[in-house]
Design a protein around this motif. Structure first.
Motif, PDB file in Angstrom:
ATOM      1  N   SER A  73       0.839  -1.200   0.000  1.00  0.00           N
ATOM      2  CA  SER A  73       0.000   0.000   0.000  1.00  0.00           C
ATOM      3  C   SER A  73       0.872   1.247   0.000  1.00  0.00           C
ATOM      4  O   SER A  73       2.090   1.176   0.195  1.00  0.00           O
TER       5      SER A  73
ATOM      6  N   THR B 277       0.595   3.635   2.205  1.00  0.00           N
ATOM      7  CA  THR B 277       0.642   4.203   3.554  1.00  0.00           C
ATOM      8  C   THR B 277       1.448   3.299   4.485  1.00  0.00           C
ATOM      9  O   THR B 277       1.562   2.086   4.253  1.00  0.00           O
ATOM     10  N   GLN B 278       1.988   3.873   5.529  1.00  0.00           N
ATOM     11  CA  GLN B 278       2.788   3.118   6.478  1.00  0.00           C
ATOM     12  C   GLN B 278       1.900   2.205   7.323  1.00  0.00           C
ATOM     13  O   GLN B 278       0.882   2.622   7.842  1.00  0.00           O
ATOM     14  N   THR B 279       2.290   0.950   7.444  1.00  0.00           N
ATOM     15  CA  THR B 279       1.534  -0.016   8.234  1.00  0.00           C
ATOM     16  C   THR B 279       2.182  -0.206   9.606  1.00  0.00           C
ATOM     17  O   THR B 279       3.393   0.011   9.756  1.00  0.00           O
TER      18      THR B 279
ATOM     19  N   ALA C 186       7.042   7.806   3.925  1.00  0.00           N
ATOM     20  CA  ALA C 186       5.595   7.657   3.709  1.00  0.00           C
ATOM     21  C   ALA C 186       4.924   9.019   3.519  1.00  0.00           C
ATOM     22  O   ALA C 186       4.076   9.196   2.634  1.00  0.00           O
ATOM     23  N   ARG C 187       5.291  10.005   4.333  1.00  0.00           N
ATOM     24  CA  ARG C 187       4.702  11.349   4.212  1.00  0.00           C
ATOM     25  C   ARG C 187       5.083  11.996   2.882  1.00  0.00           C
ATOM     26  O   ARG C 187       4.240  12.594   2.193  1.00  0.00           O
TER      27      ARG C 187
ATOM     28  N   GLU D 115       3.244  10.492   0.005  1.00  0.00           N
ATOM     29  CA  GLU D 115       1.874  11.000  -0.082  1.00  0.00           C
ATOM     30  C   GLU D 115       1.831  12.326  -0.843  1.00  0.00           C
ATOM     31  O   GLU D 115       0.944  12.559  -1.672  1.00  0.00           O
TER      32      GLU D 115
ATOM     33  N   THR E 270      -3.866   5.477  -6.685  1.00  0.00           N
ATOM     34  CA  THR E 270      -3.515   4.642  -5.533  1.00  0.00           C
ATOM     35  C   THR E 270      -4.421   3.426  -5.383  1.00  0.00           C
ATOM     36  O   THR E 270      -4.307   2.692  -4.403  1.00  0.00           O
TER      37      THR E 270
ATOM     38  N   HIS F 268       9.712   4.015   0.859  1.00  0.00           N
ATOM     39  CA  HIS F 268       8.532   3.458   1.523  1.00  0.00           C
ATOM     40  C   HIS F 268       8.412   1.961   1.252  1.00  0.00           C
ATOM     41  O   HIS F 268       8.220   1.171   2.183  1.00  0.00           O
TER      42      HIS F 268
END
Length: 252
Positions: free
Chosen positions: A50, A52-54, A84-85, A88, A98, A123
């Motif tokens: 994904s 986003t950070q998990t 991750a930021r 984004e 996405t 990421h």
């Protein structure tokens, strides 16, 4: 059985029965095709990342003494979170879809900005890194992965030696990798900075199964300049179950 579980079970039964009836009406080939499709979908899910950070699957201190708690906390909450930021922001700036996995972007990374390359790679690399480590590590892989390592490298010991060499000799910052190539064979190599073998600009290509971060922030608090000691310690925390699952998915 309570009403909720009964209703869920009933819906699952009716759904499966309907699928089975349709497959039977189309013949045995349809059944095999449906099963193959499900398996392919499962394998793609295992390999997908994904944007986003998990969450970590373990505490910051769980990998001690091999990786200390402070290093893990800083690495995860500062370095990885920063990638991750920034990813984004790059996604927004470059109108990235996405709904597709990050792997698709990395496979065409030459079409994107340096910001996307650095942060998309950073990421992805870190998301994989957290998954292939565990405090309950087995000594070495088993089953199909072990057989493939023996076939590709001659022995686990030879593989480990080649992997350590890739990690220790990567000049500056980067990553060492175990990958499955297009020929379905295993290979070891390294990439600079936050590049990885999925990228179309990489000289070393394949589907990553195992990656080791050799940026100094991954080890310097505990090991200082002793990268070799950090690389050797890595064998104590590898999640071979996850690596084996990735191997099975990538080999389909």
């Amino acid at each position: 059985m309570d009403n909720l579980n009964f209703n869920l079970s009933r819906r699952a039964f009716l759904s499966n029965s309907s699928k089975a009836g349709l497959a039977l009406s189309l013949g045995g080939t349809a059944i095999l095709s449906a099963c193959a499709g499900d398996a392919k979908g499962d394998s793609q899910a295992i390999l997908a990342t994904s944007f986003t950070q998990t969450p970590l699957a373990f505490d910051f201190s769980a990998l001690e003494p091999h990786i200390d708690a402070m290093t893990m906390e800083i690495h995860y909450t500062k370095h990885a979170a920063g990638y991750a930021r920034n990813l984004e922001a790059a996604i927004s700036e470059e109108n990235v879809d996405t709904n597709k996995p990050l792997e698709e972007v990395l496979g065409k990374i030459s079409q994107y900005s340096t910001k996307m390359r650095n942060n998309g790679g950073g990421h992805y690399n870190h998301e994989l890194f957290w998954k292939i480590m565990t405090p309950d590590a087995a000594e070495r892989p088993e089953g199909a992965l072990a057989a493939a390592i023996n076939e590709s490298f001659g022995s686990f010991e030879t593989f480990a030696e080649q992997f350590e060499t890739a990690a220790k000799t990567r000049f500056g910052s980067g990553w060492a990798w175990l990958v499955v190539g297009e020929d379905k064979k295993l290979a070891v190599g390294s990439t600079p900075n936050q590049d990885n073998p999925l990228m179309d600009i990489s000289d070393f290509k394949g589907t990553p199964l195992l990656g080791l971060d050799v940026w100094e922030h991954a080890y310097y608090l505990h090991y200082q300049n002793r990268r070799a000691d950090y690389v050797s310690a890595f064998w104590n925390i590898i999640n071979w179950k996850t690596v084996a699952e990735r191997f099975a998915a990538a080999s389909m």
